[in-house]
Design a protein around this motif. Structure first.
Motif, PDB file in Angstrom:
ATOM      1  N   LEU A 193      -0.486   2.472  -8.221  1.00 38.17           N
ATOM      2  CA  LEU A 193      -0.728   3.820  -7.620  1.00 38.17           C
ATOM      3  C   LEU A 193      -2.288   4.097  -8.521  1.00 38.17           C
ATOM      4  CD1 LEU A 193       1.614   6.671  -8.588  1.00 38.17           C
ATOM      5  CD2 LEU A 193       1.834   5.153  -7.060  1.00 38.17           C
ATOM      6  N   GLU A 194      -3.221   2.548  -8.685  1.00 41.47           N
ATOM      7  CA  GLU A 194      -4.442   3.022  -8.418  1.00 41.47           C
ATOM      8  C   GLU A 194      -4.831   2.052  -6.945  1.00 41.47           C
ATOM      9  OE1 GLU A 194      -6.540   2.890 -11.448  1.00 41.47           O
ATOM     10  OE2 GLU A 194      -4.557   3.538 -12.096  1.00 41.47           O
ATOM     11  N   PRO A 195      -6.393   3.273  -7.166  1.00 38.62           N
ATOM     12  CA  PRO A 195      -6.970   3.446  -5.770  1.00 38.62           C
ATOM     13  C   PRO A 195      -7.134   1.552  -5.131  1.00 38.62           C
ATOM     14  CG  PRO A 195      -7.959   4.709  -7.003  1.00 38.62           C
ATOM     15  CD  PRO A 195      -6.705   4.147  -7.673  1.00 38.62           C
ATOM     16  N   ILE A 196      -7.526   1.967  -3.867  1.00 42.10           N
ATOM     17  CA  ILE A 196      -8.005   0.199  -3.291  1.00 42.10           C
ATOM     18  C   ILE A 196      -9.239   0.208  -3.132  1.00 42.10           C
ATOM     19  CG2 ILE A 196      -7.186  -1.718  -1.897  1.00 42.10           C
ATOM     20  CD1 ILE A 196      -3.715  -0.471  -1.189  1.00 42.10           C
ATOM     21  N   ALA A 197      -9.600  -0.422  -3.722  1.00 37.81           N
ATOM     22  CA  ALA A 197     -11.802  -0.359  -3.145  1.00 37.81           C
ATOM     23  C   ALA A 197     -11.975  -0.537  -2.356  1.00 37.81           C
ATOM     24  CB  ALA A 197     -12.168  -0.863  -4.646  1.00 37.81           C
ATOM     25  N   ALA A 198     -11.498  -1.375  -1.532  1.00 39.46           N
ATOM     26  CA  ALA A 198     -11.550  -2.200  -0.421  1.00 39.46           C
ATOM     27  C   ALA A 198     -11.859  -1.423   0.896  1.00 39.46           C
ATOM     28  CB  ALA A 198     -11.409  -3.638   0.245  1.00 39.46           C
ATOM     29  N   LEU A 199     -10.587  -0.265   0.394  1.00 36.66           N
ATOM     30  CA  LEU A 199     -10.153   1.158   1.365  1.00 36.66           C
ATOM     31  C   LEU A 199     -10.493   2.283   0.536  1.00 36.66           C
ATOM     32  CD1 LEU A 199      -6.499  -0.159   2.027  1.00 36.66           C
ATOM     33  CD2 LEU A 199      -8.584  -1.085   3.432  1.00 36.66           C
ATOM     34  N   HIS A 257       0.899  -1.298   0.170  1.00 39.78           N
ATOM     35  CA  HIS A 257      -0.240  -0.016   0.164  1.00 39.78           C
ATOM     36  C   HIS A 257       0.974   1.209   0.046  1.00 39.78           C
ATOM     37  CE1 HIS A 257      -3.131  -3.181   0.397  1.00 39.78           C
ATOM     38  NE2 HIS A 257      -3.626  -2.491   1.927  1.00 39.78           N
ATOM     39  N   LEU A 258       0.376   2.292  -0.383  1.00 44.83           N
ATOM     40  CA  LEU A 258       0.941   3.503  -0.054  1.00 44.83           C
ATOM     41  C   LEU A 258      -0.562   4.454  -0.045  1.00 44.83           C
ATOM     42  CD1 LEU A 258       3.486   5.800  -1.495  1.00 44.83           C
ATOM     43  CD2 LEU A 258       1.967   6.427  -3.489  1.00 44.83           C
ATOM     44  N   LEU A 259       0.003   4.939   1.378  1.00 42.44           N
ATOM     45  CA  LEU A 259      -0.921   6.062   1.604  1.00 42.44           C
ATOM     46  C   LEU A 259      -0.702   7.722   1.393  1.00 42.44           C
ATOM     47  CD1 LEU A 259      -0.871   4.215   5.808  1.00 42.44           C
ATOM     48  CD2 LEU A 259      -2.203   3.467   3.475  1.00 42.44           C
ATOM     49  N   VAL A 260      -1.830   8.410   0.623  1.00 48.38           N
ATOM     50  CA  VAL A 260      -1.561   9.528   0.802  1.00 48.38           C
ATOM     51  C   VAL A 260      -2.050  10.581   0.973  1.00 48.38           C
ATOM     52  CG1 VAL A 260      -1.439  11.066  -1.056  1.00 48.38           C
ATOM     53  CG2 VAL A 260      -1.504   8.487  -1.197  1.00 48.38           C
ATOM     54  N   LEU A 261      -1.546  11.603   2.062  1.00 49.37           N
ATOM     55  CA  LEU A 261      -2.827  12.932   2.639  1.00 49.37           C
ATOM     56  C   LEU A 261      -3.213  13.590   2.260  1.00 49.37           C
ATOM     57  CD1 LEU A 261      -4.346  13.539   5.222  1.00 49.37           C
ATOM     58  CD2 LEU A 261      -2.062  13.861   5.833  1.00 49.37           C
ATOM     59  N   TRP A 262      -4.338  13.847   1.319  1.00 47.29           N
ATOM     60  CA  TRP A 262      -4.174  14.816   0.396  1.00 47.29           C
ATOM     61  C   TRP A 262      -5.679  15.325   0.544  1.00 47.29           C
ATOM     62  CZ3 TRP A 262      -8.679  14.020  -3.704  1.00 47.29           C
ATOM     63  CH2 TRP A 262      -8.253  15.718  -4.536  1.00 47.29           C
ATOM     64  N   ASP A 263      -5.993  16.208   0.143  1.00 43.36           N
ATOM     65  CA  ASP A 263      -7.054  17.306   0.982  1.00 43.36           C
ATOM     66  C   ASP A 263      -7.496  16.526   2.087  1.00 43.36           C
ATOM     67  OD1 ASP A 263     -10.109  18.556  -0.129  1.00 43.36           O
ATOM     68  OD2 ASP A 263     -10.738  17.142  -0.798  1.00 43.36           O
ATOM     69  N   ASN A 264      -6.945  16.510   2.804  1.00 42.95           N
ATOM     70  CA  ASN A 264      -7.338  16.379   4.343  1.00 42.95           C
ATOM     71  C   ASN A 264      -7.958  14.879   4.733  1.00 42.95           C
ATOM     72  OD1 ASN A 264      -6.521  18.822   5.600  1.00 42.95           O
ATOM     73  ND2 ASN A 264      -8.437  19.824   4.845  1.00 42.95           N
ATOM     74  N   SER A 265      -7.437  13.806   3.398  1.00 46.70           N
ATOM     75  CA  SER A 265      -8.264  12.788   3.883  1.00 46.70           C
ATOM     76  C   SER A 265      -6.869  11.801   3.229  1.00 46.70           C
ATOM     77  CB  SER A 265      -9.119  12.379   2.851  1.00 46.70           C
ATOM     78  OG  SER A 265     -10.258  13.791   2.768  1.00 46.70           O
ATOM     79  N   ILE A 266      -6.637  10.394   4.338  1.00 49.13           N
ATOM     80  CA  ILE A 266      -6.062   9.747   3.403  1.00 49.13           C
ATOM     81  C   ILE A 266      -6.554   8.769   2.711  1.00 49.13           C
ATOM     82  CG2 ILE A 266      -4.207   7.347   4.877  1.00 49.13           C
ATOM     83  CD1 ILE A 266      -4.656   8.787   7.240  1.00 49.13           C
ATOM     84  N   THR A 267      -6.055   8.207   1.779  1.00 47.87           N
ATOM     85  CA  THR A 267      -6.440   7.937   0.315  1.00 47.87           C
ATOM     86  C   THR A 267      -4.915   6.561   0.239  1.00 47.87           C
ATOM     87  OG1 THR A 267      -7.279   9.334  -0.628  1.00 47.87           O
ATOM     88  CG2 THR A 267      -6.755   7.782  -1.985  1.00 47.87           C
ATOM     89  N   ALA A 268      -5.310   5.378   0.019  1.00 47.76           N
ATOM     90  CA  ALA A 268      -4.721   4.085   0.063  1.00 47.76           C
ATOM     91  C   ALA A 268      -4.817   3.836  -2.037  1.00 47.76           C
ATOM     92  CB  ALA A 268      -5.460   2.983  -0.012  1.00 47.76           C
ATOM     93  N   LEU A 269      -3.014   3.629  -2.003  1.00 46.90           N
ATOM     94  CA  LEU A 269      -2.723   3.419  -3.487  1.00 46.90           C
ATOM     95  C   LEU A 269      -1.709   1.991  -2.889  1.00 46.90           C
ATOM     96  CD1 LEU A 269      -2.436   6.776  -4.617  1.00 46.90           C
ATOM     97  CD2 LEU A 269      -4.291   5.794  -4.865  1.00 46.90           C
ATOM     98  N   ASN A 270      -2.381   1.291  -4.926  1.00 48.49           N
ATOM     99  CA  ASN A 270      -1.293  -0.121  -5.160  1.00 48.49           C
ATOM    100  C   ASN A 270       0.155   0.926  -5.103  1.00 48.49           C
ATOM    101  OD1 ASN A 270      -0.025  -1.485  -7.367  1.00 48.49           O
ATOM    102  ND2 ASN A 270      -1.060  -2.623  -5.649  1.00 48.49           N
ATOM    103  N   MET A 271       0.197   0.439  -4.166  1.00 48.20           N
ATOM    104  CA  MET A 271       2.494   0.728  -4.414  1.00 48.20           C
ATOM    105  C   MET A 271       2.671   0.709  -5.907  1.00 48.20           C
ATOM    106  SD  MET A 271       4.416  -0.421  -1.054  1.00 48.20           S
ATOM    107  CE  MET A 271       5.983  -0.482  -1.895  1.00 48.20           C
ATOM    108  N   PHE A 272       2.626   0.060  -6.987  1.00 51.40           N
ATOM    109  CA  PHE A 272       3.235   0.220  -8.134  1.00 51.40           C
ATOM    110  C   PHE A 272       2.190   0.400  -9.147  1.00 51.40           C
ATOM    111  CE2 PHE A 272       4.588  -2.807  -5.560  1.00 51.40           C
ATOM    112  CZ  PHE A 272       6.209  -2.905  -4.609  1.00 51.40           C
TER     113      PHE A 272
END
Length: 813
Positions: free
Chosen positions: A102-108, A85-100
């Motif tokens: 960079l697609e969002p992880i739908a379950a999170l 996972h790659l956790l991104v803090l953007w727009d006051n929210s944490i989004t979980a992306l695939n590390m390689f």
């Protein structure tokens, strides 16, 4: 100091037209993967295909990028490799992306209202791999704890705050939170909280960073970098850093402090500024295992630390020995043991060379010994000194205050003699150590040369008279040059070349040379004649005649008496008494005349003590009278023990000699071969000596605890002071009870074995005597010799036939 070298890793190319918002906001790094977050919401993923050396530019290849939205800065990135996972803090929210990809992880789903976050260590040894995520929210004034798995995350805890959180650091279950006016430690498992100190948010950037294990780095009041353990205490002094600190990280053993135009590097070990790196528009720092990355508006620089061993050697090259030693001791756990020991020796020896050339000779000697300096390094600096080791290659000291001793010898003899005296002092000291035993030939040969040059002829004769490793081919020419022919004979004699020794001395008599030794020559030669004659020689001298001849020659007298006692096994009391008295005379004479030769004095005392213990023939009262007024307390104690004055002997060792070890040895040696009662009595007297008059509590405790088997427990309990705690004598009590139990069981076992042997003997006796006995009137009683009449007789089991009254009488006897 160039501790860190800088290389450019990434550079953002500015946009040509319009307002440029493509500046770097944050970054993340894991192995060969680099993630760069921009102020425009663009996330880029780079990789590097190969490792580069220190100081070389690392080239990146872009893999993919993602626009997080229409705008807004990416404030924080964090990779979770164990989950991909790659956790991104953007727009006051944490989004979980695939590390390689960079697609969002739908379950999170996104976590909203986030100001900043930190990750805990992965829980990889549980049934399901997960990572703890600590999320600080200004809106909610709380820190929430999430359990992050591959396909889900859930909130498992919440910590409410009285003020807005502005910084956060985590170690295991302890959170260090900076609110708008203070720092707080909070354990989310125990729910315990501890307020640390306040800060001024309006005048300084508040920081809370992880330091070494269990420690946090905080931006404290007065521009101090404070180190606080998770227990709330500080175990190291703060770092005084400059104003306007934007960020700081720990890359042990250094703290890197970022300002807008410079990066300052401080040591955590001595809190001193070590290096400054200039840069433009610095924003943040990221510390990894290998490097520290500096994020600027359009550049990312990689700082690589030079190897610790290289740093230490560079400090040594600058003669900053205290800094080098501080650094070495601080990073000891990071270095191989062999490297640590070698570097420490180098540092200590370098300090020794600096003191040596400052003529601080006592300090230099201690440092050289402590640093295990190869004595040949020192010897090789002196003119006229010969090194025996052919394979040795000298490495002259590279200190700035070094002097040329050869030049000093030619131009400043008084100053050179100071250095020569130091060499003498050092070699005599090192000769006794384990290191000195390795280079005895070099040490003894050089010591002989130094004694000659300084004119220390008494020390010279003592050196060559005792066991030594002087090289004859090197030393004899020097002795001849200084006309020390008598010493040449002693040197030959100590190396077993008696014929050469006698030949040298005979030549001296014939040529009338070296008149400084007229008497010693005669009595040494005399001893050789008296002790090495053929026993069958009819002209052999009687011992009394020889002793009368050698009366005025103490050295010869000792040699001859040792020959009589040790080789001829003389049992005459006067020979043993005279040998002991002669030993004592030489010791007392050495003590008065040659106080600078402690080695010779100690050797003579050991010989006397050994003789007093081993021999039982000498007159103890006569020898005691000889040394009664001296300080030979150990010897006096042995003599007192010989005449049964054990309590007095122990008092002497305790109160006068003040040597607890000697008193303990006395008890064991005196009681050797004696019964247990005597041993217990002797140790009981020693204990009383410690407890009476001037109490030696520590000595008494050590005596009991280390010799429990030698004491009678009941006697000890009777004399122990009531003020003593049980803890002081716990070891003694346990061992004494164990010994008593063992003795009781052994006595019971011996008794049982004796009973069994008795029963076995009785059984064998009964088996041997059982059988029918035939009687008739012609037989007589074995006791009274009268015939048996009728049935009035008794057959005894021994086979003897007795009347009844005879059997009763004999049996009662």
């Amino acid at each position: 100091m160039d501790i860190f070298s800088s290389s450019l890793v990434f550079e953002k190319v500015p946009v040509a037209k319009g307002k440029d918002k493509s500046v770097i906001q944050c970054m993340e790094c894991f192995c060969d993967n680099f993630y760069v977050g921009g102020k425009d919401g663009v996330l880029q993923h780079f990789t590097t295909s190969s490792k580069t050396g220190i100081g070389e530019r690392q080239t990146l290849r872009e893999i993919t990028k993602r626009q997080m939205g229409r705008g807004g800065e990416i404030r924080q990135l964090k990779a979770v490799p164990v989950l991909n996972h790659l956790l991104v803090l953007w727009d006051n929210s944490i989004t979980a992306l695939n590390m390689f990809s960079l697609e969002p992880i739908a379950a999170l789903k996104k976590i909203h209202n986030v100001s900043l976050f930190r990750l805990g260590e992965p829980a990889a040894h549980t049934q399901q791999v997960f990572v703890e995520l600590f999320v600080a929210s200004t809106k909610r004034r709380a820190v929430s704890i999430y359990k992050v798995c591959v396909d889900r995350w859930e909130c498992v805890g919440n910590m409410a705050l009285a003020q807005d959180p502005v910084a956060l650091a985590v170690h295991e279950t302890c959170l260090c939170v900076a609110t708008s006016d203070r720092y707080i430690l909070h354990d989310y498992q125990t729910q315990s909280a501890l307020e640390l100190f306040t800060h001024n948010l309006g005048k300084q950037n508040v920081l809370a960073k992880e330091s070494v294990k269990g420690e946090f780095l905080l931006n404290g009041p007065g521009n101090l970098g404070m180190f606080v353990m998770n227990s709330g205490i500080s175990q190291r002094p703060p770092v005084p850093w400059p104003d306007g600190v934007l960020d700081a990280v720990v890359h042990f053993p250094y703290v890197l402090v970022l300002q807008n135009k410079a990066l300052h590097i401080y040591s955590m070990l001595d809190q001193q500024l070590k290096q400054t790196v200039l840069l433009n528009s610095g924003k943040s720092l990221l510390s990894t295992t290998d490097s520290v990355f500096v994020v600027a508006e359009r550049e990312i620089h990689r700082l690589s630390q030079s190897p610790l061993e290289a740093q230490i050697r560079k400090l040594l090259g600058c003669e900053r020995v205290n800094e080098a030693l501080t650094l070495l001791d601080g990073v000891q756990s990071l270095l191989p043991e062999d490297s640590y020991k070698h570097l420490r020796r180098c540092i200590v020896c370098t300090s020794g060379w600096i003191h040596f050339y400052r003529e601080a000779f006592l300090d230099a000697k201690e440092l050289f010994i402590k640093g295990d300096l190869d004595p040949r390094e020192l010897i090789s600096l002196y003119p006229g000194m010969t090194l025996i080791s052919e394979d040795f290659k000298s490495q002259p000291p590279t200190v700035s205050n070094a002097k040329d001793l050869r030049k000093l010898n030619n131009e400043a003899q008084p100053e050179f003699h100071k250095y020569l005296s130091f060499l003498c002092l050092y070699l005599r000291e090192i000769r006794r150590t384990d290191l000195g035993q390795i280079f005895l030939q070099d040490i003894d040969t050089t010591l002989l040369k130094v004694y000659l040059r300084l004119g220390y002829y008494d020390n010279l004769n003592q050196l060559v008279s005792s066991r030594n490793d002087c090289v004859l081919d090197v030393c004899v020419p020097d002795l001849e040059q200084y006309k020390r022919f008598f010493t040449i004979g002693l040197l030959y004699q100590s190396h077993g070349q008696h014929f050469n020794a006698i030949q040298t001395w005979v030549w001296m008599v014939d040529e009338s040379v070296d008149s400084s030794e007229p008497n010693v020559l005669l009595h040494i030669v005399g001893v050789l004649i008296f002790t090495q004659r053929d026993p069958g020689d009819q002209n052999t001298f009687e011992p009394q005649e020889v002793l009368s001849i050698l009366t005025n020659y103490p050295v010869a007298l000792v040699s001859y008496l040792e020959f009589l006692v040790n080789e001829q096994q003389s049992q005459m009391e006067k020979h043993h008494t005279l040998l002991a008295n002669t030993y004592a005379t030489q010791i007392l004479h050495t003590d008065r005349e040659m106080q600078n030769n402690d080695t010779h004095m100690e050797e003579m005392r050991q010989k006397l003590q050994h003789f007093l213990w081993q021999s039982s023939i000498y007159d103890a009262d006569a020898v005691y009278a000889k040394i009664q007024s001296s300080a030979l307390h150990v010897e006096k104690a042995i003599l007192l023990g010989r005449v049964g004055e054990h309590r007095k002997a122990l008092r002497l060792l305790v109160d006068e000699e003040r040597d607890e070890k000697a008193a303990e040895v006395y008890c064991w040696r005196t009681s050797a071969g004696r019964d247990r009662e005597f041993t217990q009595q002797l140790f009981s007297w020693l204990l009383q000596s410690y407890l009476e008059f001037r109490p030696h509590v520590s000595a008494a405790v050590d005596l009991l605890n280390q010799n429990a088997v030698a004491f009678n427990l009941l006697r000890v309990l009777e004399v122990l002071p009531g003020s003593w705690s049980l803890q002081l004598v716990m070891r003694f009590l346990c061992e004494s009870l164990r010994a008593m139990t063992h003795d009781r069981r052994m006595r019971g076992l011996e008794k049982s074995l004796a009973r069994m042997d008795n029963l076995r003997q009785r059984h064998a006796w009964m088996e041997a005597t059982q059988g029918m006995v035939r009687m008739d009137r012609s037989q007589v009683c074995h006791s009274c010799q009268r015939q048996f009449i009728g049935p009035e007789f008794l057959c005894r089991s021994t086979g003897e036939l007795l009347h009844t009254h005879c059997y009763s009488t004999n049996n009662s006897q």
